[in-house]
Design a protein around this motif. Structure first.
Motif, short mmCIF file in Angstrom:
data_model
loop_
_atom_site.label_atom_id
_atom_site.label_comp_id
_atom_site.label_asym_id
_atom_site.label_seq_id
_atom_site.Cartn_x
_atom_site.Cartn_y
_atom_site.Cartn_z
N ASP A 146 0.26 3.30 6.64
CA ASP A 146 0.02 1.94 6.17
C ASP A 146 -1.48 1.71 6.00
N TYR A 147 -1.85 0.96 4.97
CA TYR A 147 -3.26 0.66 4.73
C TYR A 147 -3.39 -0.78 4.26
N ASP A 148 -4.27 -1.53 4.90
CA ASP A 148 -4.53 -2.91 4.54
C ASP A 148 -5.80 -2.97 3.70
N ALA A 149 -5.71 -3.57 2.55
CA ALA A 149 -6.85 -3.67 1.65
C ALA A 149 -7.96 -4.49 2.30
N ALA A 150 -9.20 -4.00 2.17
CA ALA A 150 -10.34 -4.70 2.75
C ALA A 150 -10.82 -5.83 1.85
N SER A 179 -10.45 -7.49 -2.62
CA SER A 179 -9.59 -7.59 -3.81
C SER A 179 -9.62 -6.34 -4.67
N SER A 180 -10.64 -5.47 -4.46
CA SER A 180 -10.71 -4.25 -5.28
C SER A 180 -9.81 -3.15 -4.73
N GLU A 181 -9.28 -3.31 -3.52
CA GLU A 181 -8.45 -2.27 -2.91
C GLU A 181 -6.97 -2.66 -2.99
N LEU A 182 -6.12 -1.66 -2.81
CA LEU A 182 -4.68 -1.85 -2.91
C LEU A 182 -4.04 -1.58 -1.54
N SER A 183 -3.27 -2.52 -1.04
CA SER A 183 -2.58 -2.33 0.24
C SER A 183 -1.43 -1.35 0.05
N LEU A 184 -1.20 -0.53 1.09
CA LEU A 184 -0.18 0.52 1.00
C LEU A 184 0.77 0.43 2.18
N LEU A 185 1.99 0.92 1.95
CA LEU A 185 2.99 1.06 2.99
C LEU A 185 3.38 2.53 3.08
N ALA A 186 3.58 3.00 4.29
CA ALA A 186 3.92 4.41 4.50
C ALA A 186 5.20 4.77 3.75
#
Length: 389
Positions: free
Chosen positions: A339-343, A345-352
């Motif tokens: 899982d990754y939380d966007a820091a 607006s330029s980043e994309l949040s991800l789910l495993a």
């Protein structure tokens, strides 16, 4: 000092008798009681278990503490606490010490500088890695090393003691068998002499009387030797059964060590997983910190020779996601590992475990890719992805 000469002489005589008996057995001149094949297999299996348990135990110690004889005297300290039956105090790991040095250096260089702030972040991560390592060492010592040591210092010593006692009883049994055999041979000779009868012309009657008396004495000696043999056989059989039960317990030892091995693997997997997550988090934090490379990049962007980079849709300071277009070729599918939380607006949040489309654009940091899923688009870290062919 109370010195018993008779006891010393008896012990020395027994030792000499044992040495002679062992020598005669090696030369094939004395009878030796052989154990059954199953018993021999049990002893061989026990010896093999002891040998490899000892090697695994020592190597695991080296793994958990690679340099036991260092300037800290760690191994000597643990040895003293163990002999005094006291709990050794918690000691910082090398990673924790490195983290402390980095944080102290950051305070000297200035935590607001790029180098100082980076040292502070890395030092904090190293301290957390050291804490994870210390927990792993503690867990492994309790769940894996302690059962192995208990077997070597407890169960195996008991087995060795009973095997030595069995070997002594075997020697006693073989000595009784040899005594019976010798007594019967002499008795048969005496009986043969007595059966011939006296020759009154050439032999005095007195010799015949002595021969008959000796035959009776040897008959009594045979009976006594056979009685000793039965007693030695009973003691040997009883000790053999005790030793057999202990040797058969090696199977239970294997089951116990198997469970401990699973616990060790679980602890090791948790240790490496936590360390990997800490490093990923550190990489993420370092990507957000200002550093000398970013400053150099911004300086080079201001030079005339870098006009093409200025015209590029990907800027050094800020990535305008809405201006980025997917190339006609070069896109790939990727599986998200964590899982990754966007820091921002330029980043994309991800789910495993989800699948996304990724690609790169000119001038972009090699540690990042552009990711798309549905109508969403943004930067994603490469370390969180598994690129698919």
């Amino acid at each position: 000092m109370d010195f018993n000469v008779k006891k010393f002489a008896s012990g020395a005589g027994l030792f000499f008798t044992r040495a002679v008996q062992y020598t005669e057995e090696k030369l094939g001149q004395a009878e030796r009681t052989e154990l059954d094949a199953h018993f021999e297999n049990l002893m061989s299996r026990a010896d093999c278990t002891k040998h490899w348990t000892e090697k695994i135990y020592k190597q695991t110690e080296y793994l958990l503490q690679p340099n036991p004889i260092d300037h800290t005297g760690a191994r000597i300290e643990e040895f003293l606490y163990e002999k005094l039956d006291m709990k050794a105090p918690s000691r910082v790991t090398n990673a924790e010490l490195l983290g402390q040095y980095m944080e102290d250096a950051a305070k000297e260089f200035g935590p607001a500088t790029p180098y100082g702030s980076t040292l502070m972040q890395v030092g904090d991560c190293e301290r957390r890695l050291g804490a994870v390592e210390r927990e792993f060492i503690h867990t492994s010592a309790i769940s894996f090393l302690t059962p192995l040591r208990n077997f070597l210092e407890g169960d195996w010593r008991t087995i060795s003691r009973e095997r030595r006692l069995l070997e002594n009883l075997r020697l006693d049994l073989d000595a009784c068998k040899a005594r019976v055999k010798k007594a019967k041979a002499v008795e048969a000779k005496a009986a043969c002499d007595a059966a011939v009868g006296p020759d009154f012309q050439e032999t005095r009657p007195r010799n015949y009387v002595l021969s008959a008396s000796a035959s009776a004495l040897w008959t009594e000696e045979v009976e006594k030797a056979e009685q000793d043999l039965r007693l030695a056989q009973t003691e040997f059989d009883r000790q053999a059964e005790v030793t057999r039960l202990l040797l058969e317990g090696i199977s239970s030892t294997h089951v116990n060590h198997l469970r401990c091995l699973h616990e060790f693997v679980e602890a090791q997997a948790a240790y490496y997983k936590q360390g990997h997550l800490h490093m990923l988090e550190l990489q993420k934090e370092l990507g957000r910190l200002p550093n000398a490379f970013a400053l150099n990049s911004s300086h080079s962007a201001a030079t005339p020779g870098a006009s093409e980079a200025i015209d590029s849709p990907v800027e050094t300071e800020t990535l305008k996601i809405e201006e980025v277009q997917a190339p006609a070729t070069g896109t790939r599918k990727a599986k998200v590992l964590y899982d990754y939380d966007a820091a921002d607006s330029s980043e994309l949040s991800l789910l495993a475990d989800e699948l996304i489309t990724v690609y790169t654009v000119p001038g972009m940091d090699s540690d990042w890719l552009i990711g798309e899923k549905g109508n969403q688009k943004g930067k994603v870290p490469v370390t969180y992805l598994e690129l698919l062919s």
